[in-house]
Design a protein around this motif. Sequence first.
Motif, PDB file in Angstrom:
ATOM      1  N   THR A 187       1.153   5.231   1.066  1.00 45.51           N
ATOM      2  CA  THR A 187       1.999   5.378  -0.111  1.00 45.51           C
ATOM      3  C   THR A 187       2.180   3.826  -0.243  1.00 45.51           C
ATOM      4  OG1 THR A 187       3.758   5.771   1.478  1.00 45.51           O
ATOM      5  CG2 THR A 187       2.649   7.639   0.128  1.00 45.51           C
ATOM      6  N   MET A 188       3.169   3.470  -1.088  1.00 45.49           N
ATOM      7  CA  MET A 188       3.551   2.217  -1.407  1.00 45.49           C
ATOM      8  C   MET A 188       4.639   1.681  -0.329  1.00 45.49           C
ATOM      9  SD  MET A 188       1.770   0.738  -3.745  1.00 45.49           S
ATOM     10  CE  MET A 188       0.302   1.579  -3.154  1.00 45.49           C
ATOM     11  N   TYR A 229      12.509 -21.871  -5.312  1.00 44.17           N
ATOM     12  CA  TYR A 229      11.398 -21.380  -6.372  1.00 44.17           C
ATOM     13  C   TYR A 229      10.636 -20.372  -5.833  1.00 44.17           C
ATOM     14  CZ  TYR A 229      12.213 -26.210  -8.195  1.00 44.17           C
ATOM     15  OH  TYR A 229      12.946 -27.338  -8.523  1.00 44.17           O
ATOM     16  N   THR A 230      10.090 -19.358  -6.535  1.00 42.50           N
ATOM     17  CA  THR A 230       9.434 -18.110  -6.365  1.00 42.50           C
ATOM     18  C   THR A 230       8.232 -18.090  -6.903  1.00 42.50           C
ATOM     19  OG1 THR A 230      11.609 -17.083  -6.165  1.00 42.50           O
ATOM     20  CG2 THR A 230       9.746 -15.797  -6.231  1.00 42.50           C
ATOM     21  N   SER A 231       7.124 -17.816  -6.072  1.00 39.58           N
ATOM     22  CA  SER A 231       5.968 -17.700  -6.582  1.00 39.58           C
ATOM     23  C   SER A 231       5.473 -16.104  -6.426  1.00 39.58           C
ATOM     24  CB  SER A 231       4.752 -18.499  -5.795  1.00 39.58           C
ATOM     25  OG  SER A 231       3.447 -18.328  -6.276  1.00 39.58           O
ATOM     26  N   GLN A 232       4.680 -15.694  -7.399  1.00 36.39           N
ATOM     27  CA  GLN A 232       4.222 -14.294  -7.337  1.00 36.39           C
ATOM     28  C   GLN A 232       2.649 -14.140  -7.253  1.00 36.39           C
ATOM     29  OE1 GLN A 232       6.048 -12.320 -10.379  1.00 36.39           O
ATOM     30  NE2 GLN A 232       8.063 -12.266  -9.799  1.00 36.39           N
ATOM     31  N   ILE A 233       2.343 -13.025  -6.567  1.00 36.34           N
ATOM     32  CA  ILE A 233       0.785 -12.833  -6.418  1.00 36.34           C
ATOM     33  C   ILE A 233       0.500 -11.315  -6.434  1.00 36.34           C
ATOM     34  CG2 ILE A 233       0.958 -12.818  -3.874  1.00 36.34           C
ATOM     35  CD1 ILE A 233      -2.063 -13.901  -4.030  1.00 36.34           C
ATOM     36  N   SER A 234      -0.315 -10.815  -7.123  1.00 34.68           N
ATOM     37  CA  SER A 234      -0.578  -9.227  -7.312  1.00 34.68           C
ATOM     38  C   SER A 234      -1.795  -9.233  -6.646  1.00 34.68           C
ATOM     39  CB  SER A 234      -0.866  -9.178  -8.769  1.00 34.68           C
ATOM     40  OG  SER A 234       0.198  -9.424  -9.588  1.00 34.68           O
ATOM     41  N   VAL A 235      -1.517  -7.884  -5.692  1.00 40.40           N
ATOM     42  CA  VAL A 235      -2.785  -7.421  -4.916  1.00 40.40           C
ATOM     43  C   VAL A 235      -3.008  -5.900  -5.155  1.00 40.40           C
ATOM     44  CG1 VAL A 235      -3.531  -7.092  -2.371  1.00 40.40           C
ATOM     45  CG2 VAL A 235      -1.911  -9.114  -3.083  1.00 40.40           C
ATOM     46  N   LEU A 236      -4.144  -5.606  -5.102  1.00 39.69           N
ATOM     47  CA  LEU A 236      -4.408  -4.136  -5.405  1.00 39.69           C
ATOM     48  C   LEU A 236      -4.862  -3.480  -3.938  1.00 39.69           C
ATOM     49  CD1 LEU A 236      -5.637  -1.763  -7.282  1.00 39.69           C
ATOM     50  CD2 LEU A 236      -7.703  -2.609  -6.914  1.00 39.69           C
ATOM     51  N   ALA A 237      -4.011  -2.504  -3.644  1.00 39.80           N
ATOM     52  CA  ALA A 237      -3.855  -1.682  -2.446  1.00 39.80           C
ATOM     53  C   ALA A 237      -4.439  -0.134  -2.751  1.00 39.80           C
ATOM     54  CB  ALA A 237      -2.701  -1.563  -1.735  1.00 39.80           C
ATOM     55  N   PRO A 238      -5.843   0.233  -2.959  1.00 40.88           N
ATOM     56  CA  PRO A 238      -6.225   1.454  -2.925  1.00 40.88           C
ATOM     57  C   PRO A 238      -5.720   2.296  -1.978  1.00 40.88           C
ATOM     58  CG  PRO A 238      -7.948  -0.080  -3.145  1.00 40.88           C
ATOM     59  CD  PRO A 238      -6.854  -0.934  -2.582  1.00 40.88           C
ATOM     60  N   PRO A 239      -5.515   3.725  -2.370  1.00 38.86           N
ATOM     61  CA  PRO A 239      -4.852   4.744  -1.381  1.00 38.86           C
ATOM     62  C   PRO A 239      -5.818   4.911  -0.344  1.00 38.86           C
ATOM     63  CG  PRO A 239      -5.346   5.671  -3.334  1.00 38.86           C
ATOM     64  CD  PRO A 239      -5.608   4.318  -3.727  1.00 38.86           C
ATOM     65  N   VAL A 240      -5.557   5.104   0.916  1.00 38.10           N
ATOM     66  CA  VAL A 240      -6.405   5.520   2.103  1.00 38.10           C
ATOM     67  C   VAL A 240      -6.123   6.625   2.772  1.00 38.10           C
ATOM     68  CG1 VAL A 240      -7.540   4.693   4.180  1.00 38.10           C
ATOM     69  CG2 VAL A 240      -7.091   3.182   2.377  1.00 38.10           C
TER      70      VAL A 240
END
Length: 497
Positions: free
Chosen positions: A94-95, A60-71
């Motif tokens: 960068t990503m 089973y796969t669980s997903q979570i979204s995270v905001l990563a502002p550029p630094v």
Amino acid sequence: MNKRTLGPSSVQAEPPLAPDSIPVTRFVGAVRRNLTALVIAVLVGAALGAVKVALTPATYTSQISVLAPPVALHPGITIGSALDLNPRNPRETTMDTEAQLVWSDEVLGELAKQPGFDAPHDELRERVGLTVPTGTHVLTIAVRAGTPATARKGAEVVADAYLTLRRQVLGRIQTRNREALEQNLVLLRKQLRALPGDADELRRVTARTRRQAIVKQIREVERKIAASKSKEEQPGEVLRAASLPRVRDDRGRDVAGASGIGVGLLAWVGYVLVRERRPRRIRRPADVRLHTRLPIMVEAPTLGGGHREVCRRLRNLVFDAEATTVLVTGVPASAGVALAYELAELCTEGGSATTVLRIAADGEGPVEPPRAAHARRAFTVRLVRSDDDRQLTRAVDRAGRESRIVIITTPDINGADTIAAAAASDLTLVVAERGRAVDREVASGVLALDQSANPARVIVLTAPAPGGPPPTAPRRRADRPPPPDRTPARATAPGRG
């Protein structure tokens, strides 16, 4: 009355195609002949694919979204220089940088501490997925586990560990950049105070002096310091919490099923190639039709056995064609000899004197078919050498002067004697015995005859002679000899040639 000639055969052993072409009907025929094996192979392959799916552990796969502002990773100026005449744009994260943080040893180490994630580093790396929508700074982290709850807990742990590590690593970088900017600001101010002249000169905009360049750079450094402080107040955060998966992952279920069916088809193709390339014994008319398109006469065992019934039809064919020379070649040769003798007796009964010319193989003695004791033949049998075509021609001419019908038998359907005898005959018959004749031998012989001057007219499929001692002749009184014009007892004995 004019003699009716048969001419070339209208049916051929092989379709008229180019030398390098293969008719599509061969593939269709192969599929039709091996249809049962095809169905079994597909079902077995599908079953193997189903077993593979059943034995694969559920995930089973669980997903979570995270905001990563550029630094910014670099302040945009040369650190340690008071006056930078070539300023650069700050280099931001960068990503790819964020992905390396997600898959770092610190994050995977925190994940390995959780129940259900006790696995090597490489396996944990494969169980943590990362996707980034186009044009955004939002990371979607996917964590795979054996149960839904474990997968959601693993996604939460990975997100927390990633944000913590990101805050630590990027915080130190921002601190060093800000310290470098402040040091450059101090140096610039010292340089400004050390310059000679009146400070009011800075109000003249058109002047291009060193003092104006330093003041401009001081303002640029102050702006970068302010931007660095503002970005420090925007750390990464969770946008969407970890989801609880409802259904299991389809870990190659379709691929396993398709692979199983493909393996079954490949196994069937290999089986067909081996089976079709292997010589087989002829046991039914379908085995003959596979290689030739000639008419087939099948001996019916229900009519008492022997060759008498089928030979009656052959005698009608000989009389209808008004043939004087008939070639009978068999696979094996004994089948052709037995049928030739039976045909000769029936032709003699029909009022046509018949002579059988047997071409003996090299080093092989004359082998006569079994017959009843004290039985007489109503026809003449002569042996001819196989290494002399002129002797065969003389024998045919001499027998033709003595008898109305001459029947020639040969020891090998693919031998040169068979082709020579076919050229001297009016009618050619091929005999194949069930269980002993090989399909390729019959096919090659029919093809050779079809390409000669006198192709085969018909194929006779006979049954093997029954075992046991030959039948005895009916008893007669000693003072009453058998009449010379009656058919010998052997001619009507079932199962004998």
